[in-house]
Scaffold this motif. Structure first.
Motif, short mmCIF file in Angstrom:
data_model
loop_
_atom_site.label_atom_id
_atom_site.label_comp_id
_atom_site.label_asym_id
_atom_site.label_seq_id
_atom_site.Cartn_x
_atom_site.Cartn_y
_atom_site.Cartn_z
N GLY A 162 77.66 -35.44 35.27
CA GLY A 162 77.86 -36.05 33.96
C GLY A 162 76.56 -36.32 33.24
N THR A 163 75.55 -36.74 33.98
CA THR A 163 74.23 -36.98 33.37
C THR A 163 73.64 -35.67 32.87
OG1 THR A 163 73.86 -38.85 34.85
CG2 THR A 163 71.92 -37.92 33.78
N MET A 164 73.72 -34.62 33.67
CA MET A 164 73.19 -33.31 33.25
C MET A 164 73.89 -32.84 31.97
SD MET A 164 70.69 -32.30 35.10
CE MET A 164 70.58 -30.59 34.60
N ASN A 165 75.19 -33.05 31.88
CA ASN A 165 75.93 -32.59 30.70
C ASN A 165 75.67 -33.48 29.48
OD1 ASN A 165 77.07 -30.33 31.91
ND2 ASN A 165 78.74 -31.52 32.77
N ARG A 166 75.42 -34.76 29.69
CA ARG A 166 75.26 -35.72 28.60
C ARG A 166 73.87 -35.68 27.96
NH1 ARG A 166 72.71 -40.00 29.26
NH2 ARG A 166 73.11 -40.26 31.47
N LEU A 167 72.83 -35.45 28.77
CA LEU A 167 71.47 -35.52 28.25
C LEU A 167 71.24 -34.52 27.12
CD1 LEU A 167 69.36 -35.94 31.51
CD2 LEU A 167 69.47 -37.54 29.59
N PRO A 168 70.54 -34.93 26.05
CA PRO A 168 70.16 -33.99 25.00
C PRO A 168 69.12 -33.00 25.54
CG PRO A 168 69.27 -36.16 24.52
CD PRO A 168 70.10 -36.30 25.75
N LYS A 169 69.17 -31.79 25.00
CA LYS A 169 68.31 -30.72 25.49
C LYS A 169 67.69 -29.97 24.32
CE LYS A 169 71.76 -30.40 29.05
NZ LYS A 169 72.62 -31.46 28.48
N TYR A 183 61.83 -34.20 30.45
CA TYR A 183 61.62 -33.35 31.62
C TYR A 183 61.86 -31.90 31.26
CZ TYR A 183 61.13 -36.81 35.34
OH TYR A 183 60.65 -37.78 36.16
N THR A 184 61.00 -31.04 31.77
CA THR A 184 61.27 -29.61 31.69
C THR A 184 61.46 -29.11 33.11
OG1 THR A 184 60.55 -27.45 30.91
CG2 THR A 184 58.80 -28.98 31.54
N PHE A 185 62.64 -28.50 33.32
CA PHE A 185 62.99 -27.94 34.63
C PHE A 185 62.75 -26.44 34.65
CE2 PHE A 185 66.17 -31.59 34.54
CZ PHE A 185 65.39 -32.42 35.32
N GLY A 186 62.17 -25.88 33.60
CA GLY A 186 61.79 -24.47 33.63
C GLY A 186 62.63 -23.60 32.73
N GLY A 187 62.41 -22.40 32.89
CA GLY A 187 61.73 -21.56 33.83
C GLY A 187 60.26 -21.33 33.59
N ARG A 245 65.22 -20.06 27.68
CA ARG A 245 66.55 -19.46 27.50
C ARG A 245 67.26 -19.13 28.81
NH1 ARG A 245 68.16 -14.34 27.81
NH2 ARG A 245 66.01 -13.62 27.81
N ILE A 246 66.60 -18.42 29.70
CA ILE A 246 67.25 -17.95 30.93
C ILE A 246 67.68 -19.13 31.79
CG2 ILE A 246 66.90 -16.68 33.08
CD1 ILE A 246 65.05 -14.79 31.46
N ASN A 247 66.79 -20.09 32.01
CA ASN A 247 67.12 -21.25 32.82
C ASN A 247 68.20 -22.10 32.14
OD1 ASN A 247 67.05 -23.56 34.53
ND2 ASN A 247 64.97 -23.05 35.09
N PHE A 248 68.14 -22.21 30.82
CA PHE A 248 69.16 -22.95 30.09
C PHE A 248 70.54 -22.33 30.30
CE2 PHE A 248 71.83 -23.29 26.30
CZ PHE A 248 72.00 -24.66 26.23
N LEU A 249 70.65 -21.02 30.12
CA LEU A 249 71.95 -20.37 30.26
C LEU A 249 72.48 -20.49 31.69
CD1 LEU A 249 71.33 -17.22 28.04
CD2 LEU A 249 72.73 -19.24 27.49
N PHE A 250 71.59 -20.38 32.68
CA PHE A 250 71.99 -20.55 34.08
C PHE A 250 72.54 -21.96 34.31
CE2 PHE A 250 70.92 -22.06 38.34
CZ PHE A 250 71.57 -21.13 39.13
N ASN A 251 71.78 -22.97 33.88
CA ASN A 251 72.19 -24.36 34.08
C ASN A 251 73.42 -24.73 33.27
OD1 ASN A 251 70.35 -26.16 35.88
ND2 ASN A 251 69.00 -24.65 34.91
N PHE A 297 76.43 -23.45 35.06
CA PHE A 297 76.73 -24.20 36.28
C PHE A 297 77.28 -25.60 35.96
CE2 PHE A 297 75.66 -27.14 39.70
CZ PHE A 297 76.27 -26.50 40.78
N TRP A 298 76.52 -26.39 35.18
CA TRP A 298 76.85 -27.80 34.99
C TRP A 298 78.03 -28.04 34.06
CZ3 TRP A 298 75.17 -30.92 38.49
CH2 TRP A 298 73.95 -30.66 39.12
N SER A 299 78.16 -27.27 33.00
CA SER A 299 79.24 -27.53 32.04
C SER A 299 80.61 -27.34 32.67
CB SER A 299 79.07 -26.68 30.78
OG SER A 299 79.15 -25.31 31.10
N ALA A 300 80.70 -26.56 33.72
CA ALA A 300 81.99 -26.37 34.40
C ALA A 300 82.53 -27.68 34.97
CB ALA A 300 81.84 -25.33 35.51
#
Length: 192
Positions: free
Chosen positions: A79-86, A124-128, A51-57, A60-63
């Motif tokens: 664009g890749t960060m925003n497009r990828l399913p999570k 990929y898992t980028f955390g936290g 949750r915490i890392n998701f909300l941070f990212n 940042f990225w959706s902007a």
């Protein structure tokens, strides 16, 4: 079947954040961008977050999609960060998390098993740290791709908590970067 890859950076003494939750990104360079984020985003077909890392990212990225002056808008892979399913693992979030994400509650092993069957490519898992330690404790991670940065924090939040099971790994690659960081890439050895 997809592989789950834990991809995180850590200080030499094993911390992923400084005291009081302070985010401590690595020194950035074109070399690091190519071999770290570029490498991951060429292969990733799905992202896993806590949750915490998701909300941070997400913040940042959706902007990049709405504000051409945002820091994210100037990054080539926004664009890749925003497009990828999570998938977001959280016990407290409710509803639609947005940012092309699905909320997962409860059974992480079952959710990861379903994703490994459904996703074509790497997950990929980028955390936290919370979700990383949960996935490690359940022995769900197929590869560990860690960037060790040339700094000692002394204290903060550790990447790996005490009490996890012993896990045997096989080195795939050790890649030094021009920033002084080293990427260590290991495969889970399931031969035993």
């Amino acid at each position: 079947m997809a592989k789950l890859i834990l991809s995180m950076f850590t200080s030499l003494d094993g911390y992923i954040e400084k005291p009081n939750g302070e985010f401590a990104p690595p020194a950035w360079s074109d070399d690091l961008s190519r071999h770290w984020s570029g490498y991951a985003l060429e292969r990733a077909r799905h992202l896993i977050y806590g949750r915490i890392n998701f909300l941070f990212n997400k913040g940042f990225w959706s902007a990049a999609d709405t504000d051409p002056e945002s820091p994210a808008a100037g990054i080539s892979y926004a664009g890749t960060m925003n497009r990828l399913p999570k998938t977001v693992f959280s016990t407290t979030m409710t509803g639609d998390p947005g940012w092309n994400a699905t909320l997962a509650k409860g059974d992480p092993a079952g959710a990861i098993a379903r994703l490994k069957e459904e996703v074509e490519g790497d997950i990929y898992t980028f955390g936290g740290a919370g979700v990383a330690n949960s996935l490690v404790a359940l022995d769900l991670v197929d590869e560990y791709r860690l960037m060790v940065t040339p700094v000692l924090f002394g204290k903060g939040k550790r990447l790996f908590e005490d009490g996890r099971p012993e896990i045997k790994l096989t080195l795939i690659e050790a890649k030094p970067l021009d920033t002084g960081a080293v990427i260590l890439h290991y495969r889970r050895d399931r031969s035993a």
